[in-house]
Design a protein around this motif. Sequence first.
Motif, PDB file in Angstrom:
ATOM      1  N   VAL A 258      82.743  29.711  51.312  1.00 29.61           N
ATOM      2  CA  VAL A 258      83.858  30.658  51.155  1.00 29.61           C
ATOM      3  C   VAL A 258      83.747  31.693  52.275  1.00 29.61           C
ATOM      4  CG1 VAL A 258      84.983  32.334  49.651  1.00 29.61           C
ATOM      5  CG2 VAL A 258      83.841  30.342  48.666  1.00 29.61           C
TER       6      VAL A 258
ATOM      7  N   PHE B 126      86.005  21.700  38.962  1.00 32.04           N
ATOM      8  CA  PHE B 126      85.338  22.236  40.147  1.00 32.04           C
ATOM      9  C   PHE B 126      86.273  22.219  41.350  1.00 32.04           C
ATOM     10  CE2 PHE B 126      82.620  22.243  43.837  1.00 32.04           C
ATOM     11  CZ  PHE B 126      81.609  23.134  43.515  1.00 32.04           C
ATOM     12  N   GLU B 127      87.001  21.129  41.524  1.00 36.08           N
ATOM     13  CA  GLU B 127      87.936  21.043  42.643  1.00 36.08           C
ATOM     14  C   GLU B 127      89.035  22.112  42.530  1.00 36.08           C
ATOM     15  OE1 GLU B 127      89.257  17.047  42.557  1.00 36.08           O
ATOM     16  OE2 GLU B 127      87.379  16.190  43.331  1.00 36.08           O
TER      17      GLU B 127
ATOM     18  N   HIS C  94      79.303  25.352  48.100  1.00 32.79           N
ATOM     19  CA  HIS C  94      80.674  25.521  48.597  1.00 32.79           C
ATOM     20  C   HIS C  94      80.697  26.673  49.600  1.00 32.79           C
ATOM     21  CE1 HIS C  94      84.983  25.550  48.702  1.00 32.79           C
ATOM     22  NE2 HIS C  94      85.046  26.810  48.250  1.00 32.79           N
TER      23      HIS C  94
ATOM     24  N   HIS D 292      77.300  22.902  42.679  1.00 31.39           N
ATOM     25  CA  HIS D 292      77.508  22.321  44.004  1.00 31.39           C
ATOM     26  C   HIS D 292      77.666  23.439  45.037  1.00 31.39           C
ATOM     27  CE1 HIS D 292      78.292  19.078  46.731  1.00 31.39           C
ATOM     28  NE2 HIS D 292      79.468  19.586  47.099  1.00 31.39           N
TER      29      HIS D 292
ATOM     30  N   VAL E 155      78.398  27.234  43.478  1.00 32.78           N
ATOM     31  CA  VAL E 155      79.421  27.361  42.444  1.00 32.78           C
ATOM     32  C   VAL E 155      78.950  26.546  41.235  1.00 32.78           C
ATOM     33  CG1 VAL E 155      81.828  26.979  41.830  1.00 32.78           C
ATOM     34  CG2 VAL E 155      81.212  27.611  44.178  1.00 32.78           C
TER      35      VAL E 155
ATOM     36  N   GLU F 216      87.463  25.391  43.537  1.00 34.66           N
ATOM     37  CA  GLU F 216      87.298  25.478  44.995  1.00 34.66           C
ATOM     38  C   GLU F 216      88.579  25.946  45.667  1.00 34.66           C
ATOM     39  OE1 GLU F 216      84.000  22.281  46.501  1.00 34.66           O
ATOM     40  OE2 GLU F 216      85.969  21.499  45.945  1.00 34.66           O
ATOM     41  N   ASP F 217      89.696  25.461  45.167  1.00 35.22           N
ATOM     42  CA  ASP F 217      90.978  25.849  45.779  1.00 35.22           C
ATOM     43  C   ASP F 217      91.334  27.300  45.489  1.00 35.22           C
ATOM     44  OD1 ASP F 217      91.197  23.286  46.732  1.00 35.22           O
ATOM     45  OD2 ASP F 217      92.411  22.569  45.041  1.00 35.22           O
TER      46      ASP F 217
END
Length: 460
Positions: free
Chosen positions: A135, A51-52, A133, A131, A142, A55-56
């Motif tokens: 953008v 997930f991290e 997020h 979760h 997401v 996110e990037d």
Amino acid sequence: MRLRPRHVRTRLTLWYVGVVSGVLVLYLGSTLLIVFMSLRRELDRGLRAEFERVEDLLAVGPDGALRMSGHGGDDETGSLIEVWSTEGTRLYRSEAQGGAIAGPPPSTPPVAWSFASAALGDGTPVRVLTHLHRVGGEGVLVRVALSGESLRHEFRELLAGLLFGLPAAIAIAGFGGHWLAGRALGPLDRMAKEAETLSADNLGQRLPVENPDDELGHLATIFNLSLARIEESFARLRRFTADASHELRTPLTAIRTVGEVTLQAQQDPERYREAIGSMLEEVDRLSRLVGSLLVLSRADATPALQRHDQALVDLARESAALLEILAEEKGQRLEVGGDAGVRAELDGLILRQALINLIDNAIKYSPRGGLIRVVVRGDSDGSAVVEITDEGPGIPEAHRSRVFERFYRIDEARSREDGGAGLGLSIALWAVQAHGGRIELQSEVGKGSAFRIVLPGASA
């Protein structure tokens, strides 16, 4: 149908196998649960890392559509990615993904990390992390999913291995339990075989005690003590039978001898009268002996007592009054006294027999002109005491522990007319013990004896 096994060894083995099986099942169940939770936590950690990374990489393209920056197509990691708007519109999905991950996300965005188990459209199990997020200043949901097939595969392999080993472990426990039960019950089996050989002829034989500190050794020790008591009882019974036979044979022999001698020739009436009188004396002595034996047989049967609250002084006076004539014939004084308030719960008929025997014994062995005292008093511990003292020759210390035995005489040479059959003190001891009391003996050679009856006092 008999469902319960006959042998203790089999029952112990079954109980042992049952307990071990239950413990193993609980252990395997807890082990599987711990392993499953550990594998799931490992998968969840992988989801968070993925997930991290997502996110990037997630960004808005020039055309306003969401895309994975630096990502040319399907995700290399094999993860499944979906992005949804807060209104429930799907904004992005992995190209290799064949269908939605168990439908749309929840309408209310989760505040914290939300993990769940779900399935794809084709039924493939996945672990999903959802979760919120942002953008480009917009909030999106997401969803990242990883296949749970590897987790299930590892879990199934572990389950198969444990289930395969469980029957083997139970079988080993069964054989081991059967062997241990045999070892534990071996001494008991040997004791049973030894006990089968016991009879009235070999009561001196004892069971083997392999370990006196364990339960079976304690059982063997208690059994041996019981055998010793039985052996002693048989020995007393044999002595009693032999002594009783001897005592009964003596007057019968005297009666027969007198009768045969008298009938050998014609006698005058006076001679016949003397012979009949002699025979009646022996019959009277025989009747007293039979009466004493009947009392002792009653003692062995432990009859129920008819207890009543009575004053001991009154019972002592009644008993002494029956023997006053004997004391007067020898010129003796018979004194009865004591505390009239001393009472006890007792059977008057049985205890009177003990008092009569002890007083008669004192009269019999005291010299002419002697003094016999019967004193009733209370003891400091609440007991009731009746003490009979005489001025006889006393009892040597070597004989004091045996004077209450049946047919025991201190002086075997003493005639039966003077010494009796040796049953009076035995009857007295039984009568007192039947009331929960005891007889104490204090004697000094040449100065007389004191027999002390100690009884529990009457309750308040």
